[in-house]
Scaffold this active site. Structure first.
Site, mmCIF file in Angstrom:
data_model
loop_
_atom_site.group_PDB
_atom_site.id
_atom_site.type_symbol
_atom_site.label_atom_id
_atom_site.label_comp_id
_atom_site.label_asym_id
_atom_site.label_seq_id
_atom_site.Cartn_x
_atom_site.Cartn_y
_atom_site.Cartn_z
ATOM 1 N N PHE A 44 38.088 37.068 40.288
ATOM 2 C CA PHE A 44 38.071 37.587 38.917
ATOM 3 C C PHE A 44 39.338 38.388 38.649
ATOM 4 C CE2 PHE A 44 36.956 40.872 35.743
ATOM 5 C CZ PHE A 44 36.618 40.034 34.691
ATOM 6 N N GLY A 45 40.062 38.003 37.596
ATOM 7 C CA GLY A 45 41.262 38.711 37.182
ATOM 8 C C GLY A 45 41.059 39.396 35.851
ATOM 9 N N TYR A 46 41.517 40.630 35.734
ATOM 10 C CA TYR A 46 41.346 41.393 34.488
ATOM 11 C C TYR A 46 42.669 41.972 33.988
ATOM 12 C CZ TYR A 46 41.433 45.075 37.994
ATOM 13 O OH TYR A 46 41.802 45.880 39.048
ATOM 14 N N GLY A 47 43.730 41.898 34.793
ATOM 15 C CA GLY A 47 45.055 42.404 34.423
ATOM 16 C C GLY A 47 46.076 41.323 34.674
ATOM 17 N N SER A 48 47.089 41.637 35.453
ATOM 18 C CA SER A 48 48.165 40.659 35.686
ATOM 19 C C SER A 48 47.687 39.416 36.439
ATOM 20 C CB SER A 48 49.333 41.311 36.425
ATOM 21 O OG SER A 48 48.929 41.748 37.705
ATOM 22 N N GLU A 55 47.278 43.403 46.310
ATOM 23 C CA GLU A 55 46.440 44.419 45.675
ATOM 24 C C GLU A 55 46.167 45.654 46.529
ATOM 25 O OE1 GLU A 55 45.712 44.169 42.535
ATOM 26 O OE2 GLU A 55 46.420 42.115 42.315
#
Length: 194
Positions: free
Chosen positions: A14-18, A91
């Protein structure tokens, strides 16, 4: 964390930014998805990629509470270990993120478990909820190894808008950056978050 996800199955991330616009790993498919219990927030002092310990920038974290719309990526099982290794290098540079399994829901209603990186509220880089003026100041002044902080925020905001995802805080910070005519230099890479 990954013990809850079978090694023989494809991996969802799951990606929410870059990660939404620069995942940096191979994937089979991607789709808009929602995570409940977390929200997107400029809540992390960036000491490496968008700032320094002396002049921190501000980057996104997945913080507890609320709901977050982002992008879920399905990674083929054969690419699983390589993808996780890459994501950890990207990350977990300063350990401000925690690797978690979160439930994600797609528009048609189906759900999967996905790997996500959420903010560690006990970490010294956790900024919490700052006033919008302070967030704008930190973003405007932040420059790190990966580039300047305004480019990161603008790029993330533009990609959110392309996906029809609305983020009021990012929209307001971009408006304020544009008003103060903050000049930015092209970043070597627009991806890293911390």
């Amino acid at each position: 964390m990954l013990e809850t996800l079978s090694r023989d199955e494809d991996l969802w991330v799951f990606g929410y930014g870059s990660l939404m616009w620069r995942p940096g790993f191979d994937y089979v498919e991607s789709a808009l998805a929602w995570v409940h219990g977390y929200h997107r927030s400029l809540c992390i002092f960036s000491h490496v990629h968008r700032g320094t310990p002396e002049r921190p920038g501000l980057v996104l974290g997945l913080d507890r509470g609320g709901c977050c719309q982002g992008v879920a990526f399905r990674v083929a099982a054969r690419d699983r270990e390589r993808t996780v290794r890459y994501l950890r290098e990207r990350e977990l540079v300063t350990a401000v993120y925690l690797e978690k399994t979160v439930g994600v829901r797609f528009a048609e209603g189906s759900c999967v478990n996905a790997l996500a990186y959420v903010v560690d509220r006990s970490h010294r880089q956790y900024a919490g909820r700052l006033p919008i003026e302070e967030m704008t100041r930190l973003v405007a002044e932040g420059v790190g190894l990966t580039g300047d902080n305004p480019s990161y925020v603008r790029n993330t905001y533009e990609h959110l808008m392309q996906l029809d995802i609305h983020d009021a805080d990012l929209a307001e910070i971009v408006r304020r950056l544009d008003r103060c005519s903050c000049r930015t230099v092209p970043a070597a890479s627009a991806g890293q978050d911390i």
